[in-house]
Design a protein around this motif. Structure first.
Motif, mmCIF file in Angstrom:
data_model
loop_
_atom_site.group_PDB
_atom_site.id
_atom_site.type_symbol
_atom_site.label_atom_id
_atom_site.label_comp_id
_atom_site.label_asym_id
_atom_site.label_seq_id
_atom_site.Cartn_x
_atom_site.Cartn_y
_atom_site.Cartn_z
ATOM 1 N N VAL A 339 -51.391 -12.366 99.915
ATOM 2 C CA VAL A 339 -51.070 -11.014 99.431
ATOM 3 C C VAL A 339 -51.026 -11.078 97.913
ATOM 4 O O VAL A 339 -50.413 -11.988 97.342
ATOM 5 N N GLY A 340 -51.687 -10.121 97.254
ATOM 6 C CA GLY A 340 -51.805 -10.185 95.805
ATOM 7 C C GLY A 340 -52.975 -11.066 95.407
ATOM 8 O O GLY A 340 -53.594 -11.735 96.245
ATOM 9 N N ASN A 341 -53.278 -11.083 94.117
ATOM 10 C CA ASN A 341 -54.418 -11.869 93.662
ATOM 11 C C ASN A 341 -54.167 -12.381 92.248
ATOM 12 O O ASN A 341 -54.066 -11.594 91.297
ATOM 13 N N ALA A 342 -54.056 -13.706 92.139
ATOM 14 C CA ALA A 342 -53.726 -14.331 90.857
ATOM 15 C C ALA A 342 -54.814 -14.158 89.816
ATOM 16 O O ALA A 342 -54.579 -14.429 88.630
ATOM 17 N N ALA A 343 -55.984 -13.684 90.224
ATOM 18 C CA ALA A 343 -57.060 -13.473 89.252
ATOM 19 C C ALA A 343 -56.692 -12.404 88.226
ATOM 20 O O ALA A 343 -57.361 -12.289 87.199
ATOM 21 N N TYR A 344 -55.621 -11.653 88.486
ATOM 22 C CA TYR A 344 -55.273 -10.578 87.538
ATOM 23 C C TYR A 344 -54.915 -11.131 86.166
ATOM 24 O O TYR A 344 -55.037 -10.434 85.159
ATOM 25 N N HIS A 345 -54.449 -12.382 86.097
ATOM 26 C CA HIS A 345 -54.110 -12.928 84.777
ATOM 27 C C HIS A 345 -55.170 -13.895 84.253
ATOM 28 O O HIS A 345 -54.964 -14.590 83.274
ATOM 29 N N GLN A 346 -56.341 -13.935 84.907
ATOM 30 C CA GLN A 346 -57.433 -14.732 84.378
ATOM 31 C C GLN A 346 -58.043 -14.073 83.138
ATOM 32 O O GLN A 346 -57.877 -12.872 82.904
ATOM 33 N N VAL A 347 -58.772 -14.874 82.399
ATOM 34 C CA VAL A 347 -59.532 -14.373 81.258
ATOM 35 C C VAL A 347 -60.977 -14.191 81.700
ATOM 36 O O VAL A 347 -61.655 -15.147 82.051
ATOM 37 N N GLN A 348 -61.446 -12.929 81.750
ATOM 38 C CA GLN A 348 -62.825 -12.621 82.123
ATOM 39 C C GLN A 348 -63.376 -11.629 81.111
ATOM 40 O O GLN A 348 -63.018 -10.447 81.129
ATOM 41 N N HIS A 349 -64.246 -12.092 80.263
ATOM 42 C CA HIS A 349 -64.710 -11.263 79.162
ATOM 43 C C HIS A 349 -65.709 -10.192 79.581
ATOM 44 O O HIS A 349 -65.948 -9.240 78.821
#
Length: 599
Positions: A339-349
């Protein structure tokens, strides 16, 4: 919780119903196996898709069933399942979520309507309504009245109102179906009219709404039914209250069997923005497109000078903490369920280009009620400054690598696209100095990317600066106007990508091992990108053949998930996948003969 011994095997042969507030997935036997309340990212009231126990579903079972047939009512989101027993008895289950115009606004309550009708013989049915709460940790407590059952759990009360025997529903005892029964599942509110009259009225008005909506679509001459179904699915994936478009209805359907590649996709990814807006624009679904643009612009305002996130909640939430739940075993027992997705705090330019590309529509589309102006342009320039600063810096890339960072070529191209479109917008607004500045910036970035991402040995643009592996996202270089279709560098890059990433008639995102090992299944959107690239470079017969092949890979209701087993053609990954349905729409619009040619 007991393990099921006679439950049908779980698969993605599912139909989708919804109303842009909630959605539900229904299997070929008419069981609701997934439905989150009170919105797409809520607690699953029906969770059987993610479990192995005999619970978490709403079944209308036909005793001695031998056959099933499922279909949508023409040009609607109303799903019908017909079941036949060995004695010739036949029933039809009609499922939908009400959606229609009421008092000058759209009525879209958190209600699932089920209507079951006897079509022939003397069928015997059994109602099994077994919800869960707290992601499978518990089952709701129940109370009931003469015509309703209330389910209490997680601080929420859900009410089933029905003209069926409450005793028979609670006891799951047999019912001889002689006419029609109705079930309305939703908030804990009293129904002040006959449930039969209400459900009939809801069905009539919902049918009218969807058929009128479909009538307004700008569809290609060829593959019309496929495009209408994909467009309807895209619409159903819209959370209308904010305009957000979710990536999928589900969480944790694995990208491939037993891989741990299980992610929660019930959120809004900015990388999808341009492609979704492009598809909605070409379909003529301007109201949905404008609502989505407003959602994106609100994110821009909220981000101010901070870096954009790769994804946001459907209400614009910025924190989407990821955790694993223990109450659900997972799809076919292949946990974990996340549940939820840690990709929200990734850096994706790449997100800067995705947002500017999407917002670009607002400046050039005269149909929109609120066209882009200089004030919006100034807000977008903040993103352009970030793109210019970050285009040659490492990030996690479009595919969200969790264990490495590189200067990903696709991210760099999307940053270039942000500056390129700002130059075009400025010129359109008559801001000559801004247009010159952003054009110079875009040209500088273009030169750097062409120098650093080109591999002489591979004669292709590679996945990252100085790298030597291929990435399917680079098939979009022509689509994004980075290179012309007849540029030899684009043609040779397409050839290098197909040599490394094509498996049969399908494409992988990449072939190199990632955080979870070697990829196992093809990524459906990449196959559509490949089809579009082949069309652009003149390999048109092959593009059409591959597109027809992709249509054959849809499930029986015309839906696609994220991934595909290239041998068995079994669907894997979260479902139905917005990216995949958008890919189908855009490819069909590219490849189809024009109406003038065909009629």
């Amino acid at each position: 919780m007991t393990e099921s011994t006679d439950m049908p095997s779980t698969s993605l042969e599912l139909g989708l119903i919804g109303n842009c507030q909630i959605g539900a997935l229904i299997d070929t036997d008419g069981r609701i196996v997934w439905c989150c309340l009170p919105r797409f990212d809520g607690d699953p009231f029906f969770s059987r898709l993610m479990d192995t126990t005999d619970r978490g579903y709403f079944a209308i079972e036909l005793q001695d069933q031998v056959e099933s047939r499922q279909y949508y009512q023409r040009n609607t989101a109303i799903l019908c399942t017909e079941l036949t027993d060995k004695y010739g008895g036949r029933i039809r289950i009609t499922d939908f979520c009400p959606r229609f115009r009421l008092y000058d606004r759209t009525f879209r309550p958190e209600i699932v309507v089920r209507r079951v009708k006897c079509l022939s013989g003397t069928p015997v049915i059994r109602i099994r309504l077994r919800p869960t709460t707290a992601y499978g940790e518990r089952e709701p407590e129940t109370t009931h009245g003469s015509h309703h059952i209330r389910y209490l759990g997680q601080g929420r009360v859900t009410r089933l109102t029905t003209d069926a025997s409450i005793t028979h529903v609670l006891q799951e005892s047999p019912i001889v179906l002689e006419g029609e029964l109705n079930f309305a599942l939703g908030p804990d509110e009293s129904v002040t009219e006959s449930v039969n009259a209400m459900c009939q009225r809801f069905e009539t008005q919902t049918t009218t709404y969807w058929q009128e909506w479909a009538r307004g679509l700008a569809i290609p001459f060829e593959w019309q039914n496929a495009v209408i179904r994909a467009a309807t699915t895209l619409k159903l994936s819209t959370f209308e209250d904010t305009g957000a478009v979710i990536a999928a209805m589900t969480t944790s359907v694995p990208e491939a069997a037993d891989t741990q590649r299980n992610w929660d996709y019930r959120y809004c990814w900015l990388r999808d923005a341009y492609f979704v807006v492009h598809a909605l624009n070409r379909l003529g679904a301007t109201a949905t497109m404008e609502n989505y643009l407003n959602y994106i612009i609100n994110l821009v305002v909220g981000a101010a000078e901070h870096e954009l996130q790769p994804l946001y909640g459907i209400g614009g939430e910025t924190r989407i903490e990821e955790y694993e739940v223990s109450g659900l075993a997972g799809y076919r027992g292949m946990g974990p369920v996340r549940v939820g997705n840690a990709a929200y705090h990734q850096v994706q330019h790449d997100v800067y280009g995705a947002v500017v590309l999407a917002a670009n529509q607002a400046f050039f589309d005269e149909r929109l009620a609120r066209p882009g102006d200089e004030a919006l342009f100034r807000r977008l320039t903040i993103l352009g400054e970030q793109a210019a600063r970050l285009f040659d810096k490492p990030d996690a890339g479009i595919w969200e690598y969790r264990g490495r960072a590189r200067v990903h070529t696709y991210s760099s191209i999307m940053c270039w696209a942000a500056c390129d479109r700002l130059a075009r917008i400025a010129a359109h607004l008559g801001l000559d100095e801004d247009a010159t500045r952003w054009r110079q910036q875009a040209d500088r970035m273009h030169d750097v990317i062409c120098r650093e991402a080109w591999s002489e040995s591979r004669q292709a643009f590679t996945e990252s600066f100085g790298g030597d592996t291929m990435d399917a996202s680079l098939l979009l270089m022509h689509e994004l106007d980075f290179l012309a279709a007849d540029d030899p560098r684009f043609v040779s890059t397409v050839g290098a990508i197909e040599a490394e990433l094509r498996r049969g008639d399908h494409l992988f995102r990449y072939a190199a091992a990632d955080d979870f090992g070697d990829p196992e299944n093809a990524f459906n959107i990449c196959t559509f990108w490949y089809i579009d690239a082949l069309w652009a470079i003149g390999r048109r017969d092959e593009a059409r053949r591959l597109f027809e092949n992709m249509l054959e890979c849809r499930n029986a209701q015309g839906l696609l998930s994220e991934d595909l087993d290239t041998i068995s053609h079994e669907l894997w990954g979260n479902f139905p996948q917005t990216y995949s349905m958008v890919g189908l729409i855009n490819s069909a619009l590219h490849l189809s003969r024009s109406w003038e040619e065909a009629v």
